[in-house]
Design a protein around this motif. Structure first.
Motif, short mmCIF file in Angstrom:
data_model
loop_
_atom_site.label_atom_id
_atom_site.label_comp_id
_atom_site.label_asym_id
_atom_site.label_seq_id
_atom_site.Cartn_x
_atom_site.Cartn_y
_atom_site.Cartn_z
N GLU A 161 0.81 -1.22 0.00
CA GLU A 161 0.00 0.00 0.00
C GLU A 161 0.84 1.27 0.00
O GLU A 161 0.31 2.36 -0.25
CB GLU A 161 -0.97 -0.01 1.18
N SER A 162 2.13 1.17 0.27
CA SER A 162 2.99 2.35 0.19
C SER A 162 3.06 2.87 -1.24
O SER A 162 3.39 4.04 -1.48
CB SER A 162 4.40 2.03 0.69
N ASP A 167 3.30 6.06 -6.29
CA ASP A 167 2.91 5.92 -7.69
C ASP A 167 1.42 6.23 -7.84
O ASP A 167 0.57 5.35 -7.66
CB ASP A 167 3.20 4.49 -8.16
N PRO A 168 1.08 7.48 -8.17
CA PRO A 168 -0.34 7.84 -8.31
C PRO A 168 -1.08 6.99 -9.32
O PRO A 168 -2.31 6.86 -9.27
CB PRO A 168 -0.29 9.31 -8.76
N THR A 241 -13.85 7.81 4.36
CA THR A 241 -12.53 8.14 3.83
C THR A 241 -11.95 6.96 3.06
O THR A 241 -12.01 5.82 3.53
CB THR A 241 -11.56 8.51 4.96
N LEU A 242 -11.41 7.25 1.89
CA LEU A 242 -10.64 6.31 1.09
C LEU A 242 -9.48 7.09 0.48
O LEU A 242 -9.48 8.33 0.54
CB LEU A 242 -11.50 5.70 -0.01
N PRO A 243 -8.50 6.42 -0.10
CA PRO A 243 -7.42 7.17 -0.75
C PRO A 243 -7.97 8.21 -1.75
O PRO A 243 -8.73 7.85 -2.65
CB PRO A 243 -6.63 6.07 -1.47
N THR A 244 -7.65 9.44 -1.53
CA THR A 244 -8.07 10.64 -2.29
C THR A 244 -9.52 11.03 -2.04
O THR A 244 -9.93 12.12 -2.45
CB THR A 244 -7.86 10.51 -3.82
N THR A 271 -2.39 12.31 -3.32
CA THR A 271 -2.59 11.05 -2.61
C THR A 271 -2.21 11.15 -1.13
O THR A 271 -2.28 10.14 -0.41
CB THR A 271 -1.75 9.93 -3.25
N ALA A 272 -1.81 12.33 -0.67
CA ALA A 272 -1.39 12.48 0.72
C ALA A 272 -2.52 12.08 1.67
O ALA A 272 -3.70 12.32 1.40
CB ALA A 272 -0.98 13.93 0.99
N VAL A 273 -2.16 11.46 2.79
CA VAL A 273 -3.14 11.04 3.78
C VAL A 273 -3.74 12.27 4.47
O VAL A 273 -4.96 12.33 4.69
CB VAL A 273 -2.50 10.10 4.81
#
Length: 300
Positions: A161-162, A167-168, A241-244, A271-273
Motif C-alpha cells: 500500500e505504500s 505511484d499515483p 474516507t478512502l485514498p483521495t 494522494t497524501a493522507v
C-alpha cells in the motif's frame, strides 16, 4: 413551496470552494421541512466508504422494529475475526463481549470497522440493500464488508500500500474508487435517507431518535461540523474516507427549528493522507448551502 438552486449563487461559491481546496466535489443539501435544496452534482454516483455504515445502522434498526433481531443481544468477538482499523474494537487486544446496539454506537461514533463488520455479518449485505430499496434509494448499494474493501485495496496495490504514495498511477487500479464496484450512493440519496431518519420514517420514532443521538456524538469535528462552530447548533453526521476520497453526510439542527440534511463527497488529485483543505471544504461548502437555505426560510 419547494425551491431548487442549481447553478446560481450558492453553487458558484461551492464550486469555487472546491476549486480552492483542489478537489472535485459533489453536494446536496435540503431543508428537511420545506424541501428547498442546493445541488452540485447531486445525482453523481460516489464511493461511500464508511458513510455506508449509516445505511447499515438504519437496517439494524428496521430489523429490530420487525422483531428480527434484539439490540440487546450480546456477541463474543474474538481477536482473529476482527476487521482492521484504528478505532474501537479494531484496536483492542483482548476478546470482547458486546451488545448489537453498543456495536452500532461504535460503528457510528468512531467509525469502528470491526464493530460494523460484526453487525453486517449478523444482518447480511442483502438486508442492507433490501432496506435501501424499501426506502426508495435505488442507487444506494452495499457491495462488500469493510474487511473485503480493505483487502481489495491491498490486492490492487499488489500487497504494497505504500505504492499509493509513490505511484499515483496505482489509484487507477483501486476498485474502491469506482462506484460501480464498491459500496455506493449519490449525495441526493444520502440526504433522502437522513431526511427520512429525522422525520421518523426510516424506522420507528424511538429507534430513529437513538440513531440521531448517536450520530450527534461522532468524534470527528474537522469536516462537516467545522462549518458550524456554534454552541447552539448541533451537527450529527457520519464520515467516510478512502485514498483521495473524503466525505460526510449529516444533519445541521439550528435552535430555531431549522434542520438541514447535507451530503458532501470530494476527491483530491493528491494522494497524501493528510489534506486539511480537503477536509475543511466539506464544512465550508455545507455552510454555504445551509446559509442559502436558511435565507429562503426568512420572512421577506
Amino acid at each position: 413551496m419547494r425551491g431548487t438552486s442549481s447553478g446560481g449563487g450558492p453553487e458558484r461559491r461551492i464550486r469555487g470552494a472546491f476549486a480552492d481546496a483542489q478537489v472535485t466535489g459533489w453536494l446536496h443539501a435540503i431543508d428537511i421541512d420545506s424541501g428547498n435544496e442546493v445541488a452540485v452534482g447531486a445525482e453523481t454516483l460516489v464511493s461511500t466508504a464508511s458513510v455506508h455504515k449509516l445505511c447499515l445502522a438504519v437496517t439494524v434498526q428496521r430489523l429490530a422494529d420487525a422483531g428480527r433481531l434484539d439490540p440487546a443481544e450480546r456477541l463474543e468477538i474474538g481477536i482473529s475475526e476482527r476487521t482492521a482499523g484504528l478505532t474501537g474494537l479494531s484496536m483492542l487486544r483482548d476478546p470482547v463481549a458486546m451488545s448489537l446496539r453498543d456495536l452500532l454506537a461504535l460503528a457510528l461514533t468512531v467509525s469502528d470497522n470491526a464493530s460494523a463488520d460484526v453487525l453486517l455479518e449478523r444482518v447480511g449485505v442483502d438486508a442492507v440493500n433490501t432496506a435501501m430499496r424499501q426506502l426508495g434509494l435505488g442507487n444506494t448499494v452495499a457491495v462488500h464488508t469493510t474487511r473485503e474493501l480493505i483487502d481489495s485495496i491491498t490486492e490492487d496495490c499488489d500487497g504494497d500500500e505504500s505504492l499509493l504514495q509513490l505511484d499515483p498511477g496505482v489509484l487507477t487500479r483501486l476498485r474502491v474508487l469506482d462506484p460501480l464496484r464498491t459500496n455506493r450512493s449519490t449525495p441526493r440519496e444520502m440526504t433522502s435517507l437522513l431526511g427520512a431518519l429525522w422525520r421518523d420514517e426510516a424506522c420507528s420514532p424511538e429507534r430513529a431518535e437513538e440513531l440521531r443521538r448517536i450520530l450527534s456524538l461522532q468524534v470527528w469535528p474537522h469536516r462537516l461540523a467545522s462549518g458550524f462552530p456554534f454552541d447552539d447548533v448541533r451537527v450529527a453526521g457520519k464520515t467516510g474516507t478512502l485514498p483521495t476520497l473524503r466525505g460526510e453526510v449529516g444533519v445541521v439542527d439550528y435552535p430555531d427549528g431549522g434542520r438541514y440534511a447535507v451530503a458532501v463527497f470530494t476527491r483530491a488529485a493528491r494522494t497524501a493522507v493528510r489534506q486539511p483543505a480537503a477536509d475543511a471544504v466539506i464544512g465550508t461548502s455545507a455552510r454555504f448551502a445551509v446559509d442559502h437555505l436558511r435565507a429562503l426560510r426568512s420572512p421577506a
